[in-house]
Design an enzyme around this catalytic site. Structure first.
Site, PDB file in Angstrom:
ATOM      1  N   LYS A 127       0.845  -1.194   0.000  1.00 15.58           N
ATOM      2  CA  LYS A 127       0.000   0.000   0.000  1.00 15.58           C
ATOM      3  C   LYS A 127       0.893   1.263   0.000  1.00 15.58           C
ATOM      4  CE  LYS A 127      -3.816  -2.259   2.507  1.00 15.58           C
ATOM      5  NZ  LYS A 127      -4.715  -2.147   3.689  1.00 15.58           N
ATOM      6  N   TYR A 149     -12.541  -2.645  -3.324  1.00 13.55           N
ATOM      7  CA  TYR A 149     -13.062  -2.667  -1.952  1.00 13.55           C
ATOM      8  C   TYR A 149     -14.596  -2.664  -1.926  1.00 13.55           C
ATOM      9  CZ  TYR A 149      -8.505  -1.962   0.348  1.00 13.55           C
ATOM     10  OH  TYR A 149      -7.231  -2.110   0.848  1.00 13.55           O
ATOM     11  N   PHE A 171     -15.836   3.675   7.284  1.00  8.15           N
ATOM     12  CA  PHE A 171     -14.425   3.946   6.965  1.00  8.15           C
ATOM     13  C   PHE A 171     -14.130   3.902   5.466  1.00  8.15           C
ATOM     14  CE2 PHE A 171     -13.206  -0.393   5.970  1.00  8.15           C
ATOM     15  CZ  PHE A 171     -14.062  -1.187   6.729  1.00  8.15           C
ATOM     16  N   ARG A 213      -1.577 -14.353   4.411  1.00 10.76           N
ATOM     17  CA  ARG A 213      -2.284 -13.629   5.475  1.00 10.76           C
ATOM     18  C   ARG A 213      -1.612 -13.862   6.829  1.00 10.76           C
ATOM     19  NH1 ARG A 213      -6.690 -10.759   3.868  1.00 10.76           N
ATOM     20  NH2 ARG A 213      -7.701 -10.764   5.887  1.00 10.76           N
ATOM     21  N   THR A 221      -5.270  -7.260  10.793  1.00  9.05           N
ATOM     22  CA  THR A 221      -5.565  -6.032  10.036  1.00  9.05           C
ATOM     23  C   THR A 221      -5.052  -4.782  10.732  1.00  9.05           C
ATOM     24  OG1 THR A 221      -7.564  -7.085   9.168  1.00  9.05           O
ATOM     25  CG2 THR A 221      -7.491  -4.685   9.062  1.00  9.05           C
ATOM     26  N   ARG A 238       2.906  -6.691   9.047  1.00  7.91           N
ATOM     27  CA  ARG A 238       2.137  -5.484   9.386  1.00  7.91           C
ATOM     28  C   ARG A 238       2.609  -4.936  10.731  1.00  7.91           C
ATOM     29  NH1 ARG A 238      -3.961  -7.322   7.514  1.00  7.91           N
ATOM     30  NH2 ARG A 238      -3.962  -6.288   5.482  1.00  7.91           N
ATOM     31  N   ASN A 270      -1.648  -0.212   7.325  1.00 14.59           N
ATOM     32  CA  ASN A 270      -1.004  -1.480   7.681  1.00 14.59           C
ATOM     33  C   ASN A 270      -0.117  -2.071   6.582  1.00 14.59           C
ATOM     34  OD1 ASN A 270      -2.919  -2.256   5.845  1.00 14.59           O
ATOM     35  ND2 ASN A 270      -4.262  -3.271   7.323  1.00 14.59           N
ATOM     36  N   HIS A 288      -1.910  -5.374   1.541  1.00 13.13           N
ATOM     37  CA  HIS A 288      -3.188  -6.045   1.309  1.00 13.13           C
ATOM     38  C   HIS A 288      -2.900  -7.421   0.753  1.00 13.13           C
ATOM     39  CE1 HIS A 288      -7.037  -7.205  -0.429  1.00 13.13           C
ATOM     40  NE2 HIS A 288      -6.359  -7.504  -1.532  1.00 13.13           N
ATOM     41  N   GLU A 310      -9.610 -10.668  -7.689  1.00 11.79           N
ATOM     42  CA  GLU A 310      -8.768  -9.471  -7.581  1.00 11.79           C
ATOM     43  C   GLU A 310      -7.621  -9.497  -8.596  1.00 11.79           C
ATOM     44  OE1 GLU A 310      -7.573  -9.287  -3.483  1.00 11.79           O
ATOM     45  OE2 GLU A 310      -9.590  -8.775  -2.789  1.00 11.79           O
TER      46      GLU A 310
HETATM   47  N1  LIG Z   1     -12.914  -0.191  11.073  1.00 10.16           N
HETATM   48  C1  LIG Z   1     -11.956   0.232  10.231  1.00 10.16           C
HETATM   49  N2  LIG Z   1     -11.470   1.496  10.320  1.00 10.16           N
HETATM   50  C2  LIG Z   1     -10.527   1.947   9.478  1.00 10.16           C
HETATM   51  N3  LIG Z   1      -9.984   1.223   8.488  1.00 10.16           N
HETATM   52  C3  LIG Z   1     -10.410  -0.043   8.364  1.00 10.16           C
HETATM   53  C4  LIG Z   1     -11.412  -0.614   9.219  1.00 10.16           C
HETATM   54  N4  LIG Z   1     -11.621  -1.897   8.850  1.00 10.16           N
HETATM   55  C5  LIG Z   1     -10.806  -2.100   7.801  1.00 10.16           C
HETATM   56  N5  LIG Z   1     -10.076  -1.009   7.519  1.00 10.16           N
HETATM   57  C6  LIG Z   1      -9.098  -0.839   6.419  1.00 10.16           C
HETATM   58  O1  LIG Z   1      -9.662  -1.503   5.293  1.00 10.16           O
HETATM   59  C7  LIG Z   1      -8.790  -2.522   4.825  1.00 10.16           C
HETATM   60  C8  LIG Z   1      -9.650  -3.680   4.365  1.00 10.16           C
HETATM   61  O2  LIG Z   1     -10.337  -4.235   5.461  1.00 10.16           O
HETATM   62  P1  LIG Z   1     -10.505  -5.802   5.624  1.00 10.16           P
HETATM   63  O3  LIG Z   1     -11.513  -6.026   6.681  1.00 10.16           O
HETATM   64  O4  LIG Z   1     -10.733  -6.383   4.264  1.00 10.16           O
HETATM   65  O5  LIG Z   1      -9.101  -6.206   6.242  1.00 10.16           O
HETATM   66  P2  LIG Z   1      -7.953  -7.087   5.688  1.00 10.16           P
HETATM   67  O6  LIG Z   1      -8.513  -8.132   4.785  1.00 10.16           O
HETATM   68  O7  LIG Z   1      -7.086  -7.509   6.808  1.00 10.16           O
HETATM   69  O8  LIG Z   1      -7.149  -6.003   4.882  1.00 10.16           O
HETATM   70  P3  LIG Z   1      -6.849  -5.949   3.354  1.00 10.16           P
HETATM   71  O9  LIG Z   1      -8.159  -6.147   2.606  1.00 10.16           O
HETATM   72  O10 LIG Z   1      -6.257  -4.567   3.138  1.00 10.16           O
HETATM   73  O11 LIG Z   1      -5.873  -7.060   3.133  1.00 10.16           O
HETATM   74  C9  LIG Z   1      -7.889  -2.851   6.016  1.00 10.16           C
HETATM   75  O12 LIG Z   1      -6.627  -3.331   5.613  1.00 10.16           O
HETATM   76  C10 LIG Z   1      -7.749  -1.500   6.662  1.00 10.16           C
HETATM   77  O13 LIG Z   1      -6.751  -0.733   5.990  1.00 10.16           O
END
Ligand SMILES: Nc1ncnc2c1ncn2[C@@H]1O[C@H](COP(=O)(O)OP(=O)(O)OP(=O)(O)O)[C@@H](O)[C@H]1O
Length: 211
Positions: free
Chosen positions: A11, A54, A62, A91, A97, A109, A119, A122, A133
């Protein structure tokens, strides 16, 4: 045992932290059974692509900050990994996350993340999303999946940056903590003047800081 593909993004924060993508690629190639890197390309993310990527988060509070972050002009490094159970392995290497949780375990991370959802990485969360994706990003940027080309692109990046900059983000984390504390104070002060929501007020603060 199934061979899967996963889309991995360094990212915008990881694009700035030059050592982070190098550590990620080398750790992932070591960790994934039969792991292959199929692309390593830098791209700036347009909003329409970020929205599709997304889409599961559309409507969540968010979502605007998520788009704002991933579309940052630093861009992202788009990677595709292939290997046995690649999704789960990646992962695990990246970890939880949220950075506050990630720092409690040995993971990337936790090593490179700044705070909250900033973090660094992705990765696709299932074999199905890995396929979806990978198609989305490679179609959008017309990326050719080619192990040799990916190796060449990564080797060039590595030759340019490996060992040139530090990996220790602790100073940055201290500053981020201070900025976040100050930003809460700013929001509270603005709320005495406004009914705008926190996100809009923080966007103003970002403009002030960058001015
Ligand atoms: N409650 C939240 N507040 C702020 N940012 C969030 C929140 N939840 C998720 N994110 C952001 O959105 C991204 C996608 O969320 P997701 O739940 O898919 O987590 P992830 O699968 O661990 O991360 P990623 O999809 O980036 O690999 C997270 O990596 C984080 O940057």
């Amino acid at each position: 045992m199934s061979v899967e593909r996963a889309l991995v993004l360094a990212k915008p924060d990881a694009v700035c932290i030059r050592q982070a993508p190098i550590t990620a690629v080398e750790t992932l190639l070591k960790s994934i059974n039969g792991g292959k890197l199929l692309c390593f390309e830098h791209h700036v993310v347009p909003t329409e692509l970020a929205e599709q990527h997304y889409e599961e988060h559309k409507g969540k509070g968010f979502f605007p900050k998520l788009l704002n972050f991933i579309c940052n002009p630093n861009g992202v490094i788009v990677m595709v990994f292939e290997g046995v159970n690649a999704v789960k392995t990646i992962r695990e290497v990246f970890g939880p996350t949220f950075v506050e949780k990630a720092i409690q375990v040995e993971c990337l991370r936790g090593k490179f993340g700044s705070c909250g959802g900033i973090n660094c990485f992705h990765s696709s969360d299932s074999a199905e999303s890995g396929a979806r994706e990978t198609k989305l990003w490679t179609d959008y940027f017309k990326i050719e999946l080619n192990e040799e080309k990916a190796k060449k692109d990564f080797d060039e990046y590595k030759a340019k940056y490996d060992g040139k900059y530090k990996s220790d983000v602790s100073k940055v984390r201290e500053i981020v903590k201070k900025i976040r504390a100050d930003s809460e104070e700013y929001v509270n002060a603005m709320k005495e003047l406004s009914d705008c929501d926190d996100f809009l007020i923080k966007q103003l603060l970002a403009s002030i800081i960058l001015n």
